[in-house]
Design a protein around this motif. Structure first.
Motif, PDB file in Angstrom:
ATOM      1  N   LYS A   1     -62.128  13.708 -85.496  1.00 42.60           N
ATOM      2  CA  LYS A   1     -61.009  12.801 -85.740  1.00 42.60           C
ATOM      3  C   LYS A   1     -59.812  13.169 -84.876  1.00 42.60           C
ATOM      4  O   LYS A   1     -59.102  12.292 -84.360  1.00 42.60           O
ATOM      5  CB  LYS A   1     -60.621  12.818 -87.221  1.00 42.60           C
ATOM      6  N   ASP A   2     -59.573  14.465 -84.700  1.00 41.81           N
ATOM      7  CA  ASP A   2     -58.460  14.900 -83.853  1.00 41.81           C
ATOM      8  C   ASP A   2     -58.647  14.421 -82.418  1.00 41.81           C
ATOM      9  O   ASP A   2     -57.704  13.953 -81.775  1.00 41.81           O
ATOM     10  CB  ASP A   2     -58.349  16.431 -83.885  1.00 41.81           C
TER      11      ASP A   2
ATOM     12  N   GLU B   1     -58.106  10.655 -82.243  1.00 37.07           N
ATOM     13  CA  GLU B   1     -56.693  10.288 -82.318  1.00 37.07           C
ATOM     14  C   GLU B   1     -55.968  10.578 -81.008  1.00 37.07           C
ATOM     15  O   GLU B   1     -55.071   9.833 -80.599  1.00 37.07           O
ATOM     16  CB  GLU B   1     -56.035  11.044 -83.466  1.00 37.07           C
ATOM     17  N   ARG B   2     -56.366  11.656 -80.335  1.00 35.14           N
ATOM     18  CA  ARG B   2     -55.672  12.037 -79.109  1.00 35.14           C
ATOM     19  C   ARG B   2     -56.158  11.251 -77.886  1.00 35.14           C
ATOM     20  O   ARG B   2     -55.352  10.875 -77.032  1.00 35.14           O
ATOM     21  CB  ARG B   2     -55.828  13.543 -78.856  1.00 35.14           C
TER      22      ARG B   2
ATOM     23  N   ARG C   1     -63.624   7.098 -82.756  1.00 32.76           N
ATOM     24  CA  ARG C   1     -63.231   5.732 -82.425  1.00 32.76           C
ATOM     25  C   ARG C   1     -64.035   5.226 -81.225  1.00 32.76           C
ATOM     26  O   ARG C   1     -63.511   4.624 -80.305  1.00 32.76           O
ATOM     27  CB  ARG C   1     -61.729   5.660 -82.151  1.00 32.76           C
TER      28      ARG C   1
END
Length: 348
Positions: A240-241, A244-245, A281
């Motif tokens: 997830k990190d 997001e980045r 994503r």
């Protein structure tokens, strides 16, 4: 899982937040490796019966030539799965290799260890000049010593995790051609950005060098395309990190294979691989780390069957190319569950 008794143990002291007492650490605790556990897993490999661990029939491979690669447009990103986790990219006209393994066995020995189900769709000699070779970690099914040595003459840069530069230098690669990365470090080169990102795994090529070198995944972003290559990993919040980045990603190449309850925190199940794709994503997922070597106790086709089912349940778009198929980001493709026709023939 096979170790080289003569593996070199690096003595460097790396200035990294996750390098402590001479060894790299995961972001989240994992079950420590012990001699007792290693012996227990080894005993399983020698005594536990397997069902369909290797295919009975010849697997489909599309032979690829240099001329075909050169005919591809010099714009955009083209992806070729070579087998297991080895991937060839053509990025705006430049050729890249991810975890290139061309040897017959994923092993320190030429006479024993996991052997190939199929040959690579293109030989090392047939490959054009390579701009970059990216390595995720130093396990034998991801870092092939003989392939690296043969690629040296035609490769401009080797991008590796911290510590792996020592192996390459000992194998004859010039230090100035090697770029070593810590997690979250980036490189910009001719309008293409690469970043080395965390995974939850481990490293080592011998009995005494566990976690002396780093492991991780790669992000590749051009002006119009984005790609994620997982290397090996257990499921962890880091996906997830990264999403997001750096997300969203046009394609994620996600480890989907060699899972087992005995090492559940450092390899994902297919269902977790699909969830990792969602966390990142990703738009389209290519399952890698399957269909070439027998490295666990499941059948050779189990990763593909389970990831297909999980993707359908989660509404994830899957692409399962055979080795040698060319995929171009942002272009339509026809996906086929190629292994199912082989299973149907066996069941007759």
């Amino acid at each position: 899982m096979i170790s080289n008794l003569n593996a070199h143990v690096p003595a460097q002291d790396y200035q990294s937040a996750h390098f402590q007492a001479g060894r790299f650490q995961n972001l989240h605790p994992t079950e420590p490796t012990s001699l007792r556990k290693t012996l227990a897993i080894t005993w399983r490999f020698f005594t536990e019966s397997k069902v369909a661990a290797e295919p009975e029939q010849t697997l489909p491979v599309r032979t690829l030539t240099r001329a075909e690669l050169e005919a591809l447009p010099d714009t955009g990103v083209h992806i070729v799965k070579l087998g297991h986790s080895s991937v060839l990219l053509k990025v705006n006209g430049a050729y890249w290799l991810l975890d290139p393994v061309f040897s017959e066995r994923a092993s320190p020995f030429s006479f024993m260890g996991p052997s190939r189900f199929h040959q690579p769709p293109i030989s090392l000699d047939e490959l054009p000049d390579i701009d970059k070779v990216l390595i995720s970690h130093n396990h034998y099914d991801h870092l092939d010593k003989e392939a690296v040595k043969q690629l040296n003459a035609k490769t401009q840069q080797f991008l590796v995790p911290l510590g792996v530069e020592g192996d390459l230098i000992r194998w004859g690669i010039a230090a100035e051609k090697i770029h070593a990365f810590d997690w979250w470090q980036e490189q910009e080169d001719q309008d293409v950005m690469v970043a080395f990102t965390p995974t939850q795994h481990f490293s080592g090529r011998g009995l005494s060098d566990a976690n002396r070198t780093l492991w991780g995944s790669w992000v590749i972003k051009t002006a119009h395309e984005s790609l994620y290559f997982s290397g090996d990993s257990g499921y962890f919040p880091g996906f997830k990190d990264i999403g997001e980045r750096y997300g969203p990603f046009d394609y994620t190449l996600i480890e989907t294979g060699a899972y087992d309850a005995d090492w559940a925190d450092i390899h994902m199940t297919p269902e977790q691989s699909v969830q990792a794709h969602l966390d990142l994503r990703g738009k389209i997922m290519i399952p890698i780390h399957n269909g070439t070597f027998d490295l666990a106790f499941h059948s050779w086709y189990d990763p593909l069957e389970r990831v297909l089912s999980a993707a359908q349940q989660q509404g994830v778009v899957l692409n399962t190319p055979t080795p040698g198929d060319v995929i171009t980001i942002n272009q339509a493709y026809l996906n086929q569950a190629w292994w199912q026709s082989l299973l149907a023939q066996v069941s007759r």
